[in-house]
Motif scaffolding. Structure first.
Motif, PDB file in Angstrom:
ATOM      1  N   GLY A 107      -4.243  -9.160   5.807  1.00  0.00           N
ATOM      2  CA  GLY A 107      -5.203  -9.437   4.746  1.00  0.00           C
ATOM      3  C   GLY A 107      -4.847  -8.657   3.496  1.00  0.00           C
ATOM      4  N   SER A 108      -5.845  -8.345   2.716  1.00  0.00           N
ATOM      5  CA  SER A 108      -5.620  -7.676   1.430  1.00  0.00           C
ATOM      6  C   SER A 108      -5.268  -6.196   1.577  1.00  0.00           C
ATOM      7  N   ASN A 109      -5.632  -5.601   2.707  1.00  0.00           N
ATOM      8  CA  ASN A 109      -5.453  -4.163   2.978  1.00  0.00           C
ATOM      9  C   ASN A 109      -6.284  -3.300   2.024  1.00  0.00           C
ATOM     10  N   LYS A 110      -7.248  -3.907   1.355  1.00  0.00           N
ATOM     11  CA  LYS A 110      -8.071  -3.169   0.400  1.00  0.00           C
ATOM     12  C   LYS A 110      -9.223  -2.468   1.125  1.00  0.00           C
ATOM     13  N   ASN A 126     -12.694  -3.212   5.572  1.00  0.00           N
ATOM     14  CA  ASN A 126     -13.204  -4.326   4.769  1.00  0.00           C
ATOM     15  C   ASN A 126     -13.783  -5.334   5.752  1.00  0.00           C
ATOM     16  N   GLU A 160      -5.557  -0.644  -2.205  1.00  0.00           N
ATOM     17  CA  GLU A 160      -4.858  -1.321  -1.124  1.00  0.00           C
ATOM     18  C   GLU A 160      -4.064  -0.290  -0.342  1.00  0.00           C
TER      19      GLU A 160
END
Length: 190
Positions: A107-110, A126, A160
């Motif tokens: 995914g975004s790794n955010k 997240n 991220e």
């Protein structure tokens, strides 16, 4: 050097002569400075020691008990060395790819909101992504009043995570898990 100072490459132990003499008296031999350091490190991670001196540790330098015998000194020194390797993330077990900690979702790794799910042993950062295989004791483990596994992620909020940070987190979590196990072994000796 002629002025009596140590060169940059020469290490000088910071152990008082009195303490060294007292340890030598108990053990019958003078241990290496590293052996003493590892012994002290193990003592400081003993749950019994931490509980007994909890208030004192908050306000003063910790008092270190002398080893009672050579065998106990040796065992605690070995366990202290293992802890040092864990805390520097240099322990061989941390270098293994499969550490029992997972990061299964891409995914975004955010990092948005950090939340622990006790039932699944997952740490969400997240809505979709999480680390798995993190026992409650590891999640709640504190150093300096902070939950290490939580603080690492919260310090990266709105960022991220890089692949290196993901790998680092998994190593830290495994190091905490192994620290808890070593602390149990220290208790058996202490």
């Amino acid at each position: 050097m002629s002025d009596g100072k140590a060169s940059k490459s020469e290490r000088v132990p910071n152990i008082s002569k009195e303490f060294l003499h007292a340890v030598k008296e108990v053990l019958g031999t003078e241990p290496t400075p590293e052996g003493i350091f590892y012994y002290i490190y193990a003592v400081l991670y003993s749950p019994t020691y931490r509980k007994r001196y909890e208030e004192f540790l908050k306000i003063d330098f910790p008092r270190i008990p002398l080893p009672s015998d050579t065998e106990r000194f040796k065992k605690l020194s070995e366990l202290g060395k293992e802890l040092v390797e864990l805390h520097l993330l240099k322990h061989p077990a941390l270098q293994e790819r499969d550490r029992g900690i997972g990061f299964p979702m891409s995914g975004s790794n955010k990092v948005e909101k950090v939340k622990y799910d006790e039932k699944t042993e997952r740490v969400y950062f997240n809505k979709k992504q999480y680390f798995e295989g993190i026992p409650k004791a590891v999640w709640e483990y504190q150093i300096g009043g902070y939950q290490v596994a939580e603080k690492y992620l919260k310090d990266r909020k709105k960022r991220e995570l890089s692949q290196e940070e993901i790998e680092h987190y998994m190593k830290v979590v495994k190091a905490i898990e192994m620290t808890i196990e070593v602390q149990k072994r220290i208790e058996d000796v202490f």
